[in-house]
Design a protein around this motif. Structure first.
Motif, PDB file in Angstrom:
ATOM      1  N   PRO A  46      56.356   7.326  62.867  1.00 51.94           N
ATOM      2  CA  PRO A  46      56.693   8.004  64.123  1.00 51.94           C
ATOM      3  C   PRO A  46      57.780   9.064  63.985  1.00 51.94           C
ATOM      4  CG  PRO A  46      56.400   5.662  64.518  1.00 51.94           C
ATOM      5  CD  PRO A  46      56.351   5.853  63.040  1.00 51.94           C
ATOM      6  N   THR A  47      58.438   9.158  62.825  1.00 57.04           N
ATOM      7  CA  THR A  47      59.456  10.199  62.621  1.00 57.04           C
ATOM      8  C   THR A  47      58.927  11.377  61.799  1.00 57.04           C
ATOM      9  OG1 THR A  47      60.296   9.086  60.649  1.00 57.04           O
ATOM     10  CG2 THR A  47      61.316   8.516  62.765  1.00 57.04           C
ATOM     11  N   THR A  48      57.642  11.361  61.466  1.00 52.13           N
ATOM     12  CA  THR A  48      57.053  12.438  60.674  1.00 52.13           C
ATOM     13  C   THR A  48      56.533  13.534  61.603  1.00 52.13           C
ATOM     14  OG1 THR A  48      56.379  10.849  58.978  1.00 52.13           O
ATOM     15  CG2 THR A  48      55.360  13.025  58.910  1.00 52.13           C
ATOM     16  N   ALA A  49      57.067  14.768  61.468  1.00 51.25           N
ATOM     17  CA  ALA A  49      56.608  15.885  62.298  1.00 51.25           C
ATOM     18  C   ALA A  49      55.267  16.388  61.776  1.00 51.25           C
ATOM     19  CB  ALA A  49      57.633  17.005  62.291  1.00 51.25           C
ATOM     20  N   VAL A  50      54.284  16.425  62.654  1.00 49.97           N
ATOM     21  CA  VAL A  50      52.952  16.886  62.278  1.00 49.97           C
ATOM     22  C   VAL A  50      52.831  18.402  62.424  1.00 49.97           C
ATOM     23  CG1 VAL A  50      50.508  16.759  62.879  1.00 49.97           C
ATOM     24  CG2 VAL A  50      51.898  14.679  62.826  1.00 49.97           C
TER      25      VAL A  50
ATOM     26  N   ARG B 220      46.235   5.361  69.874  1.00 50.51           N
ATOM     27  CA  ARG B 220      47.494   5.720  69.234  1.00 50.51           C
ATOM     28  C   ARG B 220      47.322   6.087  67.758  1.00 50.51           C
ATOM     29  NH1 ARG B 220      52.173   4.260  72.103  1.00 50.51           N
ATOM     30  NH2 ARG B 220      51.700   3.194  74.066  1.00 50.51           N
ATOM     31  N   ARG B 221      46.157   5.852  67.233  1.00 48.67           N
ATOM     32  CA  ARG B 221      45.889   6.240  65.842  1.00 48.67           C
ATOM     33  C   ARG B 221      45.506   7.714  65.726  1.00 48.67           C
ATOM     34  NH1 ARG B 221      48.117   2.480  62.922  1.00 48.67           N
ATOM     35  NH2 ARG B 221      46.828   3.143  61.135  1.00 48.67           N
ATOM     36  N   SER B 222      45.437   8.393  66.866  1.00 46.03           N
ATOM     37  CA  SER B 222      45.118   9.824  66.867  1.00 46.03           C
ATOM     38  C   SER B 222      46.310  10.594  67.411  1.00 46.03           C
ATOM     39  CB  SER B 222      43.888  10.113  67.735  1.00 46.03           C
ATOM     40  OG  SER B 222      42.766   9.393  67.277  1.00 46.03           O
ATOM     41  N   VAL B 223      46.660  11.715  66.749  1.00 37.87           N
ATOM     42  CA  VAL B 223      47.685  12.639  67.253  1.00 37.87           C
ATOM     43  C   VAL B 223      46.954  13.718  68.043  1.00 37.87           C
ATOM     44  CG1 VAL B 223      49.559  14.200  66.643  1.00 37.87           C
ATOM     45  CG2 VAL B 223      49.146  12.159  65.261  1.00 37.87           C
ATOM     46  N   ARG B 224      47.178  13.755  69.362  1.00 36.56           N
ATOM     47  CA  ARG B 224      46.427  14.632  70.246  1.00 36.56           C
ATOM     48  C   ARG B 224      47.335  15.683  70.894  1.00 36.56           C
ATOM     49  NH1 ARG B 224      41.402  12.259  71.776  1.00 36.56           N
ATOM     50  NH2 ARG B 224      41.144  10.160  70.890  1.00 36.56           N
ATOM     51  N   ALA B 225      46.723  16.758  71.375  1.00 33.61           N
ATOM     52  CA  ALA B 225      47.463  17.819  72.082  1.00 33.61           C
ATOM     53  C   ALA B 225      47.757  17.357  73.499  1.00 33.61           C
ATOM     54  CB  ALA B 225      46.650  19.099  72.104  1.00 33.61           C
ATOM     55  N   PRO B 226      49.028  17.295  73.901  1.00 32.50           N
ATOM     56  CA  PRO B 226      49.353  16.857  75.263  1.00 32.50           C
ATOM     57  C   PRO B 226      49.075  17.930  76.318  1.00 32.50           C
ATOM     58  CG  PRO B 226      51.349  17.432  74.079  1.00 32.50           C
ATOM     59  CD  PRO B 226      50.235  17.541  73.096  1.00 32.50           C
ATOM     60  N   PHE B 227      48.932  19.188  75.911  1.00 33.66           N
ATOM     61  CA  PHE B 227      48.609  20.287  76.830  1.00 33.66           C
ATOM     62  C   PHE B 227      47.900  21.376  76.044  1.00 33.66           C
ATOM     63  CE2 PHE B 227      53.029  20.690  75.404  1.00 33.66           C
ATOM     64  CZ  PHE B 227      52.998  21.910  74.761  1.00 33.66           C
ATOM     65  N   SER B 228      47.336  22.336  76.739  1.00 35.74           N
ATOM     66  CA  SER B 228      46.643  23.440  76.070  1.00 35.74           C
ATOM     67  C   SER B 228      47.658  24.379  75.435  1.00 35.74           C
ATOM     68  CB  SER B 228      45.780  24.205  77.074  1.00 35.74           C
ATOM     69  OG  SER B 228      44.806  23.369  77.629  1.00 35.74           O
TER      70      SER B 228
ATOM     71  N   GLN C 168      55.656  26.066  77.671  1.00 40.83           N
ATOM     72  CA  GLN C 168      55.484  24.672  77.274  1.00 40.83           C
ATOM     73  C   GLN C 168      55.509  24.624  75.751  1.00 40.83           C
ATOM     74  OE1 GLN C 168      51.798  23.788  79.737  1.00 40.83           O
ATOM     75  NE2 GLN C 168      52.927  21.876  80.083  1.00 40.83           N
ATOM     76  N   ARG C 169      56.299  23.741  75.194  1.00 41.41           N
ATOM     77  CA  ARG C 169      56.452  23.659  73.747  1.00 41.41           C
ATOM     78  C   ARG C 169      56.817  22.234  73.356  1.00 41.41           C
ATOM     79  NH1 ARG C 169      60.369  26.052  76.473  1.00 41.41           N
ATOM     80  NH2 ARG C 169      62.530  25.384  76.215  1.00 41.41           N
ATOM     81  N   THR C 170      56.318  21.806  72.227  1.00 32.86           N
ATOM     82  CA  THR C 170      56.631  20.464  71.742  1.00 32.86           C
ATOM     83  C   THR C 170      56.351  20.390  70.248  1.00 32.86           C
ATOM     84  OG1 THR C 170      56.293  18.109  72.133  1.00 32.86           O
ATOM     85  CG2 THR C 170      54.347  19.488  72.129  1.00 32.86           C
ATOM     86  N   THR C 171      56.967  19.408  69.626  1.00 32.43           N
ATOM     87  CA  THR C 171      56.672  19.069  68.234  1.00 32.43           C
ATOM     88  C   THR C 171      55.911  17.760  68.247  1.00 32.43           C
ATOM     89  OG1 THR C 171      58.652  20.189  67.434  1.00 32.43           O
ATOM     90  CG2 THR C 171      57.637  18.574  65.973  1.00 32.43           C
ATOM     91  N   LEU C 172      54.797  17.713  67.564  1.00 32.96           N
ATOM     92  CA  LEU C 172      53.911  16.547  67.585  1.00 32.96           C
ATOM     93  C   LEU C 172      54.351  15.527  66.535  1.00 32.96           C
ATOM     94  CD1 LEU C 172      50.469  18.374  67.933  1.00 32.96           C
ATOM     95  CD2 LEU C 172      51.919  17.443  69.742  1.00 32.96           C
ATOM     96  N   PHE C 173      54.427  14.232  66.947  1.00 30.44           N
ATOM     97  CA  PHE C 173      54.748  13.123  66.056  1.00 30.44           C
ATOM     98  C   PHE C 173      53.706  12.028  66.264  1.00 30.44           C
ATOM     99  CE2 PHE C 173      58.803  15.194  66.732  1.00 30.44           C
ATOM    100  CZ  PHE C 173      59.397  15.171  65.475  1.00 30.44           C
ATOM    101  N   PRO C 174      53.370  11.274  65.211  1.00 26.14           N
ATOM    102  CA  PRO C 174      52.495  10.109  65.403  1.00 26.14           C
ATOM    103  C   PRO C 174      53.217   9.030  66.209  1.00 26.14           C
ATOM    104  CG  PRO C 174      52.619  10.769  63.086  1.00 26.14           C
ATOM    105  CD  PRO C 174      53.698  11.513  63.807  1.00 26.14           C
TER     106      PRO C 174
ATOM    107  N   ASP D  17      42.726  17.292  72.645  1.00 27.20           N
ATOM    108  CA  ASP D  17      42.076  17.596  71.371  1.00 27.20           C
ATOM    109  C   ASP D  17      42.834  16.908  70.237  1.00 27.20           C
ATOM    110  OD1 ASP D  17      40.154  19.085  72.559  1.00 27.20           O
ATOM    111  OD2 ASP D  17      40.932  21.041  71.941  1.00 27.20           O
ATOM    112  N   ILE D  18      42.099  16.356  69.278  1.00 25.98           N
ATOM    113  CA  ILE D  18      42.714  15.631  68.166  1.00 25.98           C
ATOM    114  C   ILE D  18      43.223  16.623  67.124  1.00 25.98           C
ATOM    115  CG2 ILE D  18      42.310  14.018  66.270  1.00 25.98           C
ATOM    116  CD1 ILE D  18      40.270  12.604  68.019  1.00 25.98           C
ATOM    117  N   VAL D  19      44.469  16.414  66.683  1.00 24.95           N
ATOM    118  CA  VAL D  19      45.059  17.246  65.638  1.00 24.95           C
ATOM    119  C   VAL D  19      44.972  16.530  64.300  1.00 24.95           C
ATOM    120  CG1 VAL D  19      47.153  18.447  64.891  1.00 24.95           C
ATOM    121  CG2 VAL D  19      46.603  18.311  67.326  1.00 24.95           C
ATOM    122  N   VAL D  20      45.437  15.293  64.271  1.00 25.47           N
ATOM    123  CA  VAL D  20      45.429  14.478  63.047  1.00 25.47           C
ATOM    124  C   VAL D  20      44.910  13.088  63.408  1.00 25.47           C
ATOM    125  CG1 VAL D  20      46.866  13.350  61.303  1.00 25.47           C
ATOM    126  CG2 VAL D  20      47.282  15.736  61.903  1.00 25.47           C
ATOM    127  N   GLN D  21      44.032  12.554  62.553  1.00 21.59           N
ATOM    128  CA  GLN D  21      43.480  11.217  62.765  1.00 21.59           C
ATOM    129  C   GLN D  21      44.000  10.265  61.694  1.00 21.59           C
ATOM    130  OE1 GLN D  21      41.339  10.034  65.330  1.00 21.59           O
ATOM    131  NE2 GLN D  21      42.049   8.124  64.367  1.00 21.59           N
TER     132      GLN D  21
END
Length: 380
Positions: A216-220, A192-200, A97-103, A124-128
């Motif tokens: 929404p185009t900024t890679a976190v 939606r104001r929090s960037v969260r982990a969709p999986f472990s 499982q792999r993904t790139t996180l975006f707001p 879990d929250i990554v960026v607030q």
């Protein structure tokens, strides 16, 4: 008697003995030439044969040589076996499982709640992001919903006394349902104001910091679940019908010298690449020890079943100056059969030559076997 007479008598006896030996020795030409020579020679041969028979049967005195027993051997069948072929390829590892996180929305970062390499759980929250406006909207919607629920409760009491109409009660209930929807919308906007982990998984380097304005185009950052890795590799199209899901594969990587890893084929593409004439396969490898990383290259090797050939036990194969051979059973005797060695398995040898599946060969006791020899087996 005078001495010269004694000497003359001795010389005569010696001459007489020599003539008798020449005449009557077995096989003597002079003996056979005499009328009774053939009879004497036959008598001597019969006596010699009788002596040999007594010695061979053990009827003679102790210490005489006995007849040698038949060699004891173990027989094995010639069986069919597949010539396995080891195929090698190069693959690349990916997290299962792999993904790139975006707001999901634009906003300014107020906190970074995860560190690079940290293992996160779901949600879990990554960026607030700044969420003050959204929190106020949630509180406002909560108050509106509370007022609507109180109004419905009062109207239900009045309707029971026939003080208000049924239409007024229905309108109050509709207003309450709308307030519930408004609250859900406000809560969704807040989430939606929090960037969260969709999986472990393990978070990589985080590319934003506090104070950054993101869209929404900024890679976190990237998130990988690497307890299980997928290895993608290609094989020539001629092997496409010789691989199957669940087949074992051996894996090695230069990043882990001397460590042999194992996996299984988890997926096979449904098409052959028309440019490279290869088929894409996907292997799965357990990585609970976290030794490997996504993106690593792996040397992949696997066994492919080949053509069928006769096979014999390894102990049945003998060697001499002429090359390899086996002792084939022909009736109740042994016959040498020259062979060619195609491949070696764990306990058998794939061969070519004048041997057919189902024939028997000597697999044990080969040291005592000779051409055309009669043998015996433990079964009798």
């Amino acid at each position: 008697m005078a001495i010269w007479k004694q000497l003359l008598l001795c010389v005569g006896l010696i001459c007489f003995s020599a003539v008798g030996l020449a005449l009557f020795a077995p096989g003597s030409r002079l003996l056979n030439a005499l009328p009774f020579g053939e009879a004497l020679s036959s008598l001597g041969s019969a006596q010699a044969k009788y002596s040999d028979q007594r010695a061979g049967s053990g009827g003679g005195k102790p210490g005489l040589r006995r007849a040698r027993p038949l060699p004891l051997v173990v027989l094995s069948k010639v069986e069919p076996a597949l010539a396995d072929e080891r195929v090698k390829s190069v693959g690349t590892a990916q997290a299962i499982q792999r993904t790139t996180l975006f707001p999901e929305v634009a906003g300014r970062v107020i906190s970074v709640d995860a560190n690079a390499g940290q293992r996160l759980s779901v949600d879990d929250i990554v960026v607030q992001l700044d969420d003050q406006v959204q929190r106020l909207a949630v509180e406002r919607a909560s108050l509106s919903l509370a007022d609507a629920e109180d109004l419905v409760q009062r109207y239900q009491t009045l309707a029971a006394k026939n003080t208000i109409s049924a239409v007024q009660l229905t309108d109050a209930k509709s207003a309450m349902e709308k307030a519930k929807l408004d609250l859900k919308g406000a809560e969704d906007a807040l989430n939606r104001r929090s960037v969260r982990a969709p999986f472990s998984g393990e978070i990589g380097l985080i590319d934003v910091g506090v104070g950054d304005y993101v869209t929404p185009t900024t890679a976190v950052g990237s998130l990988d679940e690497r307890k299980t890795l997928l290895i993608e590799f290609r094989l020539p199209e001629r092997f496409s019908n010789h691989v199957r899901v669940g087949q074992a594969i051996d894996l090695q990587t230069a990043a882990l010298p001397g460590i042999r890893l194992v996996g299984v084929i988890s997926g096979i593409d449904n098409r052959i690449d028309t440019v490279s004439r290869t088929i894409l396969l996907q292997g799965e490898m357990n990585n609970e020890t976290d030794l490997a990383r996504p993106g690593m290259s792996f040397d992949v090797s696997l066994e492919i079943g080949g053509e069928e050939h006769p096979s014999v036990p390894s102990l049945a194969v003998q060697w001499d100056r002429q090359g390899p051979y086996v002792w084939k059973v022909d009736g109740d005797r042994t016959t040498r059969a020259d062979i060619g060695i195609i491949a070696r398995l764990s306990d058998r040898v794939l061969i070519s030559g004048d041997l057919a599946v189902g024939e028997s060969v000597v697999s044990e006791g080969t040291a005592a076997v000779r051409q055309g020899m009669v043998f015996r087996t433990p079964e009798g």
